[in-house]
Design an enzyme around this catalytic site. Structure first.
Site, PDB file in Angstrom:
ATOM      1  N   THR A  11       0.801  -1.224   0.000  1.00  0.00           N
ATOM      2  CA  THR A  11       0.000   0.000   0.000  1.00  0.00           C
ATOM      3  C   THR A  11       0.831   1.270   0.000  1.00  0.00           C
ATOM      4  OG1 THR A  11      -1.790  -1.108   1.158  1.00  0.00           O
ATOM      5  CG2 THR A  11      -1.714   1.270   1.375  1.00  0.00           C
ATOM      6  N   ASP A  88      -0.220  -6.929   4.727  1.00  0.00           N
ATOM      7  CA  ASP A  88      -0.944  -8.199   4.871  1.00  0.00           C
ATOM      8  C   ASP A  88      -0.047  -9.356   5.302  1.00  0.00           C
ATOM      9  OD1 ASP A  88      -3.296  -6.982   4.262  1.00  0.00           O
ATOM     10  OD2 ASP A  88      -3.361  -7.619   2.169  1.00  0.00           O
TER      11      ASP A  88
HETATM   12  N1  ASP Z   1      -2.859  -5.592   0.462  1.00  0.00           N
HETATM   13  C1  ASP Z   1      -1.798  -4.691   0.822  1.00  0.00           C
HETATM   14  C2  ASP Z   1      -0.492  -5.464   0.840  1.00  0.00           C
HETATM   15  O1  ASP Z   1      -0.326  -6.279   1.713  1.00  0.00           O
HETATM   16  C3  ASP Z   1      -2.072  -4.120   2.158  1.00  0.00           C
HETATM   17  C4  ASP Z   1      -1.033  -3.187   2.709  1.00  0.00           C
HETATM   18  O2  ASP Z   1       0.034  -2.970   2.187  1.00  0.00           O
HETATM   19  O3  ASP Z   1      -1.315  -2.591   3.750  1.00  0.00           O
HETATM   20  O4  ASP Z   1       0.341  -5.275  -0.018  1.00  0.00           O
END
Ligand code: ASP
Length: 326
Positions: A11, A88
């Site tokens: 993210t 994640d």
């Molecule tokens: N889905 C994203 C990831 O794990 C969530 C994040 O970065 O907070 O890359």
């Protein structure tokens, strides 16, 4: 200080697309610009963007290996390492790195953010700056250094972190171990009097299919686990109830576990409870697992047990040696 920052995806460097947020290849340039704007940061930064940027939900043990080998190849050129990663599976990666760089004499800090850096209300720079500050504090402190996950002011031991919230700024907890440091205006450190062993670097060839997770739930049957315990599986994390219990009135279920441990699968018992330790054999329902050859993961997180199994299996250790290391 020379700091290597690797953007692996996640993210922190994502931008919107038709399908939702995706990692942005230009993120490394944006971050470089941000860091160059600050006069206070008198460090040499090298910011690299991985050729394939991923949402960390797509990460596999091979990605831990890639990150580990990348850091290893730059070990002598930098004083500290920051891995920018999706939240994640960040706890799995930080655990894997803490086994690969055991007793690390240089700081290796994994971080990311809940909200992408391009947004006004983002936690990206707070976390990056906190990770840099941790590197500054730990630089040259061989005994205090190590692999950590930094998030929202908390410097958590790399093998102790757990993603505990989907949307709070405090996305990570350290259920069974106090944080090493807390960053407010200043750092508050937990003193450690542990005498560190010499550092070792070992990046094994990871076999993605070697470890599985066996969930315990009301009504669990052999059929639920049979596919999970396929022939190429060499390790399993058993997610048990409470202090390490699972149903002990289904002989077929216990026989399945026993057959697996007999053929050399290392099955480690970890509680589904958010915190606390497995107390082997406290209940008859837990003793049945011990008889089936399941070993205790004590107060480890399931992420750390999963990564440790992969690390030890990937290192080519014998079944007995893996049991001993647990
Ligand atoms: N889905 C994203 C990831 O794990 C969530 C994040 O970065 O907070 O890359």
């Amino acid at each position: 200080m020379k700091i290597y920052i690797a953007y692996t995806g996640g993210t922190i460097g994502m931008v919107p697309s038709d399908q939702g947020l995706i990692p942005d290849a230009a993120f490394a340039d944006h971050l470089t610009q941000h860091l160059n704007e600050s006069d206070e940061l008198a460090h040499d930064f090298v910011i690299a963007s991985y050729p394939t940027l991923i949402d960390s939900s797509n990460a596999t043990p091979k990605d831990w290996q890639t990150i580990g080998r990348d850091i290893e190849s730059k070990w002598h050129d930098f004083d500290a390492f920051i891995v920018l990663h999706g939240t994640d599976t960040m706890a799995y990666t930080s655990a894997a790195l803490s086994f690969m760089f055991a007793n690390s004499e240089k700081p290796i800090i994994v971080t990311g953010s809940q909200v992408p850096m391009y947004k006004v209300r983002t936690d990206a720079m707070i976390n990056v700056m906190g990770a840099i500050s941790a590197c500054e504090e730990l630089n040259g402190e061989k005994n205090r250094s190590g692999v950590f996950l930094f998030f929202a002011g908390r410097l958590i031991e790399g093998d102790r972190a757990h993603k505990a919230h989907t949307s709070d700024w405090q996305a990570f907890s350290s259920p069974n171990c106090p944080e090493r440091g807390l960053l407010g205006i200043d750092w508050r450190w937990r003193s450690t009097d542990v005498v560190k062993q010499p550092m070792t670097i070992q990046i094994p060839d990871m076999d993605e299919g070697a470890v599985t997770i066996l969930p315990v739930f009301p009504g669990v049957k052999v059929a639920h686990w049979q596919g999970l315990l396929s022939e190429n599986v060499k390790g399993a994390v058993l997610l048990s109830y409470g202090a390490g219990n699972a149903p002990d009135k289904d002989p077929a279920l216990l026989a399945l576990l026993k057959a697996a441990t007999d053929r050399g699968v290392v099955i480690v018992n970890v509680s589904q409870c958010g915190a606390g330790s497995v107390a082997e054999g406290a209940y008859a329902a837990g003793s049945a697992l011990v008889k089936a050859g399941v070993i205790s993961g004590k107060d480890m997180t399931y992420e750390a047990v999963f990564a440790k199994l992969h690390f030890l299996i990937g290192s080519g250790l014998t079944h007995q040696e893996i049991l001993r290391r647990f």
